[in-house]
Structure formats: C-alpha cells, structure tokens
Design a protein around this motif. Sequence first.
Motif, PDB file in Angstrom:
ATOM      1  N   THR A 141     -36.153  16.623  24.036  1.00 14.12           N
ATOM      2  CA  THR A 141     -36.262  15.172  24.212  1.00 14.12           C
ATOM      3  C   THR A 141     -36.540  14.484  22.886  1.00 14.12           C
ATOM      4  N   THR A 142     -37.385  15.107  22.065  1.00 17.86           N
ATOM      5  CA  THR A 142     -37.687  14.545  20.743  1.00 17.86           C
ATOM      6  C   THR A 142     -36.452  14.510  19.857  1.00 17.86           C
ATOM      7  N   LEU A 143     -35.675  15.583  19.892  1.00 15.40           N
ATOM      8  CA  LEU A 143     -34.439  15.623  19.107  1.00 15.40           C
ATOM      9  C   LEU A 143     -33.452  14.570  19.594  1.00 15.40           C
ATOM     10  N   LEU A 144     -33.372  14.392  20.918  1.00 12.85           N
ATOM     11  CA  LEU A 144     -32.494  13.371  21.482  1.00 12.85           C
ATOM     12  C   LEU A 144     -32.910  11.989  20.996  1.00 12.85           C
ATOM     13  N   TYR A 145     -34.210  11.760  20.959  1.00 10.68           N
ATOM     14  CA  TYR A 145     -34.733  10.481  20.476  1.00 10.68           C
ATOM     15  C   TYR A 145     -34.384  10.276  18.999  1.00 10.68           C
ATOM     16  N   PHE A 146     -34.568  11.311  18.192  1.00  7.04           N
ATOM     17  CA  PHE A 146     -34.320  11.179  16.759  1.00  7.04           C
ATOM     18  C   PHE A 146     -32.836  10.986  16.434  1.00  7.04           C
ATOM     19  N   THR A 147     -31.955  11.551  17.255  1.00  8.22           N
ATOM     20  CA  THR A 147     -30.523  11.315  17.012  1.00  8.22           C
ATOM     21  C   THR A 147     -30.180   9.851  17.268  1.00  8.22           C
ATOM     22  N   LYS A 148     -30.831   9.241  18.261  1.00 11.52           N
ATOM     23  CA  LYS A 148     -30.619   7.811  18.501  1.00 11.52           C
ATOM     24  C   LYS A 148     -31.257   6.987  17.387  1.00 11.52           C
ATOM     25  N   LEU A 149     -32.422   7.443  16.925  1.00 13.55           N
ATOM     26  CA  LEU A 149     -33.091   6.733  15.834  1.00 13.55           C
ATOM     27  C   LEU A 149     -32.241   6.749  14.567  1.00 13.55           C
ATOM     28  N   LEU A 150     -31.512   7.835  14.357  1.00 13.95           N
ATOM     29  CA  LEU A 150     -30.639   7.935  13.187  1.00 13.95           C
ATOM     30  C   LEU A 150     -29.590   6.827  13.204  1.00 13.95           C
ATOM     31  N   GLY A 151     -29.033   6.559  14.380  1.00 11.00           N
ATOM     32  CA  GLY A 151     -28.073   5.470  14.503  1.00 11.00           C
ATOM     33  C   GLY A 151     -28.722   4.118  14.245  1.00 11.00           C
ATOM     34  N   ALA A 152     -29.957   3.942  14.749  1.00  9.09           N
ATOM     35  CA  ALA A 152     -30.663   2.675  14.547  1.00  9.09           C
ATOM     36  C   ALA A 152     -30.984   2.447  13.073  1.00  9.09           C
ATOM     37  N   LEU A 153     -31.331   3.514  12.369  1.00 11.62           N
ATOM     38  CA  LEU A 153     -31.631   3.384  10.939  1.00 11.62           C
ATOM     39  C   LEU A 153     -30.390   2.961  10.166  1.00 11.62           C
ATOM     40  N   GLN A 154     -29.245   3.503  10.543  1.00 11.48           N
ATOM     41  CA  GLN A 154     -28.001   3.093   9.886  1.00 11.48           C
ATOM     42  C   GLN A 154     -27.677   1.639  10.212  1.00 11.48           C
ATOM     43  N   GLY A 155     -27.966   1.243  11.459  1.00  9.55           N
ATOM     44  CA  GLY A 155     -27.795  -0.166  11.806  1.00  9.55           C
ATOM     45  C   GLY A 155     -28.732  -1.044  10.992  1.00  9.55           C
ATOM     46  N   GLY A 156     -29.959  -0.537  10.749  1.00 11.42           N
ATOM     47  CA  GLY A 156     -30.913  -1.289   9.945  1.00 11.42           C
ATOM     48  C   GLY A 156     -30.462  -1.449   8.505  1.00 11.42           C
ATOM     49  N   VAL A 157     -29.823  -0.422   7.960  1.00 15.88           N
ATOM     50  CA  VAL A 157     -29.301  -0.492   6.598  1.00 15.88           C
ATOM     51  C   VAL A 157     -28.278  -1.625   6.484  1.00 15.88           C
ATOM     52  N   LEU A 158     -27.518  -1.852   7.553  1.00 13.20           N
ATOM     53  CA  LEU A 158     -26.519  -2.921   7.563  1.00 13.20           C
ATOM     54  C   LEU A 158     -27.136  -4.284   7.861  1.00 13.20           C
ATOM     55  N   GLU A 159     -28.205  -4.290   8.669  1.00 12.80           N
ATOM     56  CA  GLU A 159     -28.775  -5.546   9.158  1.00 12.80           C
ATOM     57  C   GLU A 159     -29.866  -6.121   8.260  1.00 12.80           C
ATOM     58  N   ILE A 160     -30.728  -5.279   7.720  1.00 14.91           N
ATOM     59  CA  ILE A 160     -31.891  -5.758   6.959  1.00 14.91           C
ATOM     60  C   ILE A 160     -31.486  -6.609   5.744  1.00 14.91           C
ATOM     61  N   PRO A 161     -30.446  -6.221   4.960  1.00 14.42           N
ATOM     62  CA  PRO A 161     -30.048  -7.093   3.838  1.00 14.42           C
ATOM     63  C   PRO A 161     -29.645  -8.489   4.297  1.00 14.42           C
ATOM     64  N   ILE A 162     -29.011  -8.602   5.473  1.00 17.16           N
ATOM     65  CA  ILE A 162     -28.614  -9.908   5.997  1.00 17.16           C
ATOM     66  C   ILE A 162     -29.847 -10.737   6.332  1.00 17.16           C
ATOM     67  N   ILE A 163     -30.818 -10.103   7.001  1.00 19.55           N
ATOM     68  CA  ILE A 163     -32.055 -10.793   7.348  1.00 19.55           C
ATOM     69  C   ILE A 163     -32.787 -11.239   6.081  1.00 19.55           C
ATOM     70  N   SER A 164     -32.832 -10.341   5.092  1.00 23.35           N
ATOM     71  CA  SER A 164     -33.518 -10.657   3.832  1.00 23.35           C
ATOM     72  C   SER A 164     -32.871 -11.843   3.136  1.00 23.35           C
ATOM     73  N   ASN A 165     -31.543 -11.867   3.097  1.00 22.28           N
ATOM     74  CA  ASN A 165     -30.839 -12.973   2.444  1.00 22.28           C
ATOM     75  C   ASN A 165     -31.123 -14.295   3.144  1.00 22.28           C
ATOM     76  N   ARG A 166     -31.186 -14.274   4.479  1.00 20.76           N
ATOM     77  CA  ARG A 166     -31.470 -15.506   5.219  1.00 20.76           C
ATOM     78  C   ARG A 166     -32.872 -16.007   4.919  1.00 20.76           C
ATOM     79  N   ILE A 167     -33.817 -15.088   4.841  1.00 21.03           N
ATOM     80  CA  ILE A 167     -35.198 -15.484   4.537  1.00 21.03           C
ATOM     81  C   ILE A 167     -35.286 -16.078   3.138  1.00 21.03           C
ATOM     82  N   ILE A 168     -34.597 -15.447   2.184  1.00 29.17           N
ATOM     83  CA  ILE A 168     -34.613 -15.943   0.799  1.00 29.17           C
ATOM     84  C   ILE A 168     -33.970 -17.320   0.711  1.00 29.17           C
TER      85      ILE A 168
END
Length: 292
Positions: free
Chosen positions: A257-284
């Motif tokens: 179950t932990t491994l299943l969770y971490f595989t989903k987290l891996l996808g979320a982290l990649q989504g964060g890599v794409l999303e966080i710069p956009i959020i940062s630019n808007r804040i700036i």
Amino acid sequence: WVAAGRSDSIHPKGHVGLFIAALVLTQLSLTLLAIRFHVSLWTLSIHIPARRSALIALQSLFYFFFIPMSAGTELSRWLKVKSAAPQATHFAVMTAIVLDRTTAVIACLAISLVSLSRVELHGVQVTDVTKWPVHPVIVIIVFLSVSFSGFFFAQRFGWITKMKSALHEAKSRLWRGLTIATAISITIQLFAALELWLLAQWLGINIGFAPIALGVTGGALASVIPISLAGAGPAELGAGLLFAAVGSTAEEAVVLTTLLYFTKLLGALQGGVLEIPIISNRIIQKARIKLP
C-alpha cells in the motif's frame, strides 16, 4: 525504498532492473493519462492543443495531494480548461471531466471483477472486522451518503439535466470517445498493477499479478469517496484490506500500500514541477503590481 527500509524481512532482493521497469511504467501511465484527458475533451468538442491538455492533466495531480479533498484534481482541471478554452460552456467542461473519471471507474470495475475470479479471498473474515482500521459498514454508509448527497445536489441545481444536454450535443463523438478513453483507462490500470507487481518482485514479496490487480483497482474504486489527506484516503485503505484478504501478511500489505501511494506521489511531484513555477510567477506579478 522507505517502506522496505522499515521492514526486517522485506528488502530489495531482485534485480534493480525490476525497479527501473516500474519507473518506466509510471511514466507511460502518466503519458496515457494525459492522452485520455485530451480524448475526453475532444469528445465534448472542447478543442485545445494536445500539449496544453497534457499539461493540465499532469498539473492537476499536484492538487490531488495538496488539497484535502480528492476533488481538487477535477476543480483544477475545470479552471484550467476554462482558461484555455473560454468558449466552452461550464457544463461541457464538467461533463468532459466526469467522463474522464467515469472511464477510469469502468476500467477499475472490469479489472477488479476479472481479478476477483482468479484469486482466493481469505485471511479477513466477518469475525475479524473489529480489528480493521474502519468497520466495513461505516465505509458502506459513508460511500452511500456521499453518492446520494452528490446526486441530490446535482439534481437540485439542474446539473444533471445540463450534463445530459452536453452529452446529447456530443452524441456523434460520444461512443467513439468513450470507447477510446475506456481502452486507455484499462491500459493505465494494468500498467499500474504491473508496476506494483514488479516492485513486489524486486522486494521479494511472493504475490501474483491477479491479487495485485485486485488490490490496485479495487482500492481505486474507493476513491469515489472524495476524502483524502496528502493524497491518502479510501483508495489506500481499500487496497490494504484487499491485499490482506488475498493472503498477504500485515507487513506485506502495508509495504504494498505504501509503494502504491508513493507511485501516485511520484506523479504528483512531476505535476508540481510543472505547476509551482506558474504559481510563483503569478505571485511575483501580483507583488510587482502592488508595489508603488
């Protein structure tokens, strides 16, 4: 790796190639997820570039983990699609998002039923339910309450009627889009099961593919209950119970179950890599506007 490190008996025993293959399957699954979302939008005649729809699909995974409701993914997609295609109606976008989620449910249900016919359930009996983290009757009550409440509010505000209208307008593409999206969903779920099976073999956990598929897809069906905390919720609980039911030890069930969770987290982290710069630019940009 973290889960294995906390276990005395479970640790990497197989070839590292199994681990690498699992990571490759994770990336393939994410690619297919992006393609499926584009197909769902196309089915409802929402035309945005494939690259943009893929980014939206992946960026939304970030919000699944960092908003304490699993509906964060859908809300993110709705806002981003409306921004990319302002001419699309609210209910066309909503219907496309629901269609995307529905094909995933169909795929999980189909694979669960096939897998169920190939495994023997044991280890979790009626007399053991008091030892479960959550009593199954409570799970069923919550599921039915959420389902009926959602249906009531959707009916009350006329959402269902408007979504039916959106589907009627898309009838020329509906069955073709539904078929393609469902086929992609089945492939994604099979990849997810194969990915976890490879990780299990890498860790020396003796479990077949059918039990893994049942745990992955059966647990995923529980995610229709829109409750999660840091991405963990009914899906992980359901998967853990199913792994125990097919004969895995408590330790193995927790690790899987932990491994299943971490595989989903891996996808979320990649989504964060794409999303966080956009959020940062808007804040700036907003900060610069407020400066005198």
